[in-house]
Design a protein around this motif. Structure first.
Motif: not given
Length: 583
Positions: A368, A370, A372, A516, A530, A532, A537-539, A541, A544, A558
Motif C-alpha cells: 500500500t 501513499g 502526497i 481502507n 493512494i 491524497a 489518508s496515507v498515514k 501506508a 509514502i 510516516d
C-alpha cells in the motif's frame, strides 16, 4: 478532397447495392421524361393534321406507359437513395465514435469535446445531405441535361445553339458564388464549435452559474457567439441566394428567345423547318435543361457547405491512436509490482517543461503506497503512466516486471483499476454501474464490494436498492456516495493494482478509515496506490511518496518522513493544527 472522399467512402459499407441502384433507376426516369416531349410533339402535329381517335389513343397509351415507367424509376430511386444516405450517415457516425473510443488521452487532448459533438451531429448531417444529392440529384440532372440537349437538337436543329450561350454565363456565376462562400463556411463551423462548447460548459457548470448569479452574463456570452454564427451564415446565404434568380433569369430569357425565333421560323417557312409540335417540345427541353442547371447549382452549394464538414470528419477518422498494442503482446500480468526507471514525461513534444523528471521507485506487489504533494506536483500524471494512458517521454514503466509497452493494452488496463476524484456514473441502475467492473459479477460479489467501500450503508436506504436508477452523471447521488460506488466498481474488477486518485475526498475521515481497513481484507494481494491531500489518508501506508514539482522529494514511512522530509512535516503540522482549530 480526393483523400476525404476515399476516407468517407469506406463508411458506405453494406449500402453499396443501394448506391449503385439509385443512378440506374434515375437513368430510367430521365430517359422516359426526355422521350415524352418527343411523342407529345408527334401527337400535337397529328391532331393539327386532323387524325382520328385511334391515333390519339395509340399515343395516349404510349405516353401513359412512359409516364408510369418514369414514375416507377423515380420512386425506386428515391427509396434506394434514402436507404443509402441514411445508412451511410449511420455507418459514418459509428466509425467516428468507434475511432474516438480507440483514442489515447493524447489524441483526445487535440480535440475539444464540443467539437467532437459537432462533427458527430451537424457535420455528419451535412455530409449525408450532400451524399444524397450526389447519388441522385447530381446524377439525375446531368443525365437530363445531356438527353434534353440531344433531343433539343433533334427537334429544333440550329435553334438549340442558344443554349451554348447560356451555360458559360451560368458557370461563371456559379464559380463566383463558390469562391466567395467557401471561406465563410470554413469559418462558421469553427464558430459552431465555440457555441457548442459554451453550451456544454454552461450546462455542466450550471450549479456554479446559479450560485454566483451569473445567468445574465452567460446569456450575453452565448448570444454573442450565436450572433456571430448568424452573421456568417446570413452573409453566405445572401451570396447563395443569387443562384436562384440568376437561373430563373436565364430560363425566361431562353424561353423568350426560343419563342421569338421559333415562331419566326414557323411563320416564314410555313412549318417546313419547324412546326408547332417541335416548338412546344423545344420549349419543354429548354425548361428541362435550365432546370437541370439550377438543380446542379444547388448540389454545388450543398457540396460547398459539406466540404468543410467532410474535412473535419476526416480529421477524426484519420486520427490514429498514439498508443497501440505491439505485435506478440504479453497477455498475462504476473503480479502488481510497479517499477519506474528514470522516467521523464511531458504532455506534448512541443512542451518546453517536463511534467515528470527522472522518477525512480519500486513498488512490491501487495504494497500500500501513499502519494502526497502540493497542487501541480504531478501526482495524477504519475499514476496515468501505469495503465499506459500516456507513454513516457524517456525511461520506462514496468508492471509485473514487464515494460508496459510490451503488454496488450486491454490486458494491462484490465489489471489496473483507477478511481478518480471526479468520478463518473452513467445513466442506468446502481447494479448496471457496478457491473462496469465485472459484467459477470454475482450478487454476492456485488454485495461484498459494496460492503468494502461502505456503499451498502446508503444503497440499503435507496427505494429499489441496487435497482435504483442513477441519472446521467449521477446527479441524484451525493459526491461521497458517488465516490463509494466508484470504489465498489473498481473492487469488482479484482485488479492487480488499485489506484485511488484522491477518491475519498468527499468522504468523512471515519468512513475513509473503514474503507481502507476493508480493502486490506478484501484485496490483500492487490497493490494499492493512494493519492491524497489529507495526511490521514496515507498515514498508515507501507510507504509514502512525497512529490514536489514533478520530482520525487522523498520516500518512506510516516515516521521516517516526519524526521527527514520538510515538505511532509509541514503538511502534517498544518493539517494537525487545522484539525485542532476545528475542534
Amino acid at each position: 478532397m480526393k483523400e476525404n472522399i476515399k476516407t468517407l467512402s469506406k463508411s458506405i459499407g453494406e449500402y453499396k447495392k443501394q448506391v449503385i441502384m439509385t443512378p440506374f433507376f434515375v437513368l430510367i426516369e430521365v430517359v422516359m421524361e426526355c422521350i415524352i416531349p418527343f411523342f407529345t410533339s408527334g401527337l400535337v402535329n397529328n391532331i393539327r393534321a386532323g387524325c382520328g381517335i385511334d391515333v390519339i389513343l395509340n399515343y395516349s397509351v404510349k405516353l401513359v406507359i412512359m409516364a408510369l415507367t418514369s414514375f416507377a424509376g423515380g420512386t425506386v430511386a428515391a427509396v434506394t437513395c434514402a436507404k443509402a444516405s441514411a445508412g451511410f450517415a449511420k455507418n459514418l457516425r459509428n466509425d467516428i465514435f468507434h475511432n474516438i473510443q480507440s483514442f489515447s488521452f493524447e489524441n483526445i487532448d487535440s480535440f475539444l469535446p464540443a467539437s467532437l459533438v459537432t462533427r458527430l451531429t451537424t457535420d455528419v448531417s451535412n455530409i449525408q445531405m450532400a451524399f444524397m444529392m450526389i447519388i441522385r440529384t447530381a446524377v439525375r440532372f446531368p443525365f437530363t441535361l445531356v438527353f434534353a440537349f440531344v433531343m433539343a437538337f433533334v427537334m429544333g436543329g440550329k435553334l438549340a445553339f442558344i443554349f451554348f450561350f447560356t451555360v458559360p454565363f451560368l458557370a461563371f456565376g456559379l464559380i463566383a458564388v463558390i469562391k466567395t462562400t467557401t471561406p465563410l463556411f470554413n469559418a462558421v463551423f469553427k464558430k459552431y464549435d465555440r457555441m457548442n462548447e459554451s453550451v456544454e460548459e454552461n450546462i455542466s457548470g450550471i450549479r456554479v452559474v446559479k450560485s454566483f448569479v451569473r445567468e445574465k452574463f452567460e446569456k450575453r456570452k452565448f448570444s454573442k457567439t450565436s450572433d456571430d454564427v448568424c452573421k456568417d451564415f446570413t452573409k453566405a446565404e445572401k451570396i447563395l441566394a443569387w443562384n436562384n434568380p440568376m437561373m430563373q433569369f436565364c430560363i425566361y430569357v431562353v424561353m423568350v428567345v426560343v419563342l421569338i425565333f421559333g415562331s419566326n421560323i414557323i411563320i416564314t417557312t410555313t412549318g417546313a423547318d419547324l412546326d408547332v409540335g417541335q416548338l412546344s417540345a423545344l420549349l419543354t427541353y429548354s425548361f428541362m435543361m435550365l432546370q437541370s442547371l439550377m438543380m446542379l447549382s444547388m448540389v454545388f452549394v450543398m457540396i460547398i457547405i459539406s466540404e468543410e464538414s467532410a474535412q473535419r470528419v476526416c480529421e477524426v477518422l484519420n486520427q490514429k491512436s498514439t498508443l497501440t498494442s505491439p505485435e506478440n503482446a504479453v497477455k498475462t500480468v504476473n503480479d502488481g509490482s510497479v517499477d519506474f526507471d528514470k522516467v521523464s514525461f511531458k504532455y506534448s513534444e512541443k512542451a518546453k517543461k517536463y511534467a515528470l523528471s527522472d522518477v525512480n521507485f519500486h513498488i512490491s506487489s501487495g504494497e500500500t503506497i501513499g502519494i502526497i504533494g502540493g497542487t501541480g506536483s504531478s501526482k495524477s500524471t504519475l499514476i496515468q503512466l501505469i495503465p499506459r494512458l500516456y507513454d513516457v517521454s524517456s525511461g520506462s514503466v514496468s508492471v509485473g516486471g514487464i515494460n508496459v509497452k510490451k503488454y496488450d493494452l486491454k490486458t494491462l488496463r484490465d489489471s489496473v483499476a483507477v478511481v478518480l476524484q471526479k468520478n463518473v456514473l452513467f445513466s442506468g441502475t446502481v447494479r448496471d454501474n457496478l457491473k462496469w467492473g465485472n459484467k459477470d459479477a454475482t450478487e454476492e460479489q456485488i454485495e461484498n464490494a459494496c460492503r468494502a467501500s461502505c456503499a451498502d450503508e446508503f444503497i440499503s436506504e435507496m427505494p429499489k436498492g441496487l435497482d435504483t436508477y442513477i441519472e446521467q452523471g449521477g446527479t441524484n447521488v451525493s459526491g461521497g456516495q458517488k465516490q463509494r460506488l466508484c470504489i465498489a466498481r473498481a473492487l469488482l474488477k479484482s485488479p492487480k493494482i488499485l489506484i485511488l486518485d484522491d477518491s475519498t475526498s468527499a468522504v468523512d475521515t471515519a468512513t475513509e478509515a473503514k474503507i481502507n481497513l476493508a480493502m486490506k481484507k478484501y484485496i490483500p494481494e492487490t497493490t494499492k496506490i493512494i493519492i491524497a491531500q489529507r495526511i490521514s489518508s496515507v498515514k498508515n501506508a507501507d510507504r509514502i511518496i512525497v512529490m514536489d514539482g514533478g520530482k520525487i522529494s522523498d520516500i518512506g514511512t510516516d515516521s521516517e518522513l516526519m524526521e527527514r522530509s520538510e515538505i511532509y512535516r509541514e503538511v502534517c503540522i498544518s493539517q494537525t493544527k487545522g484539525a485542532e482549530i476545528d475542534e
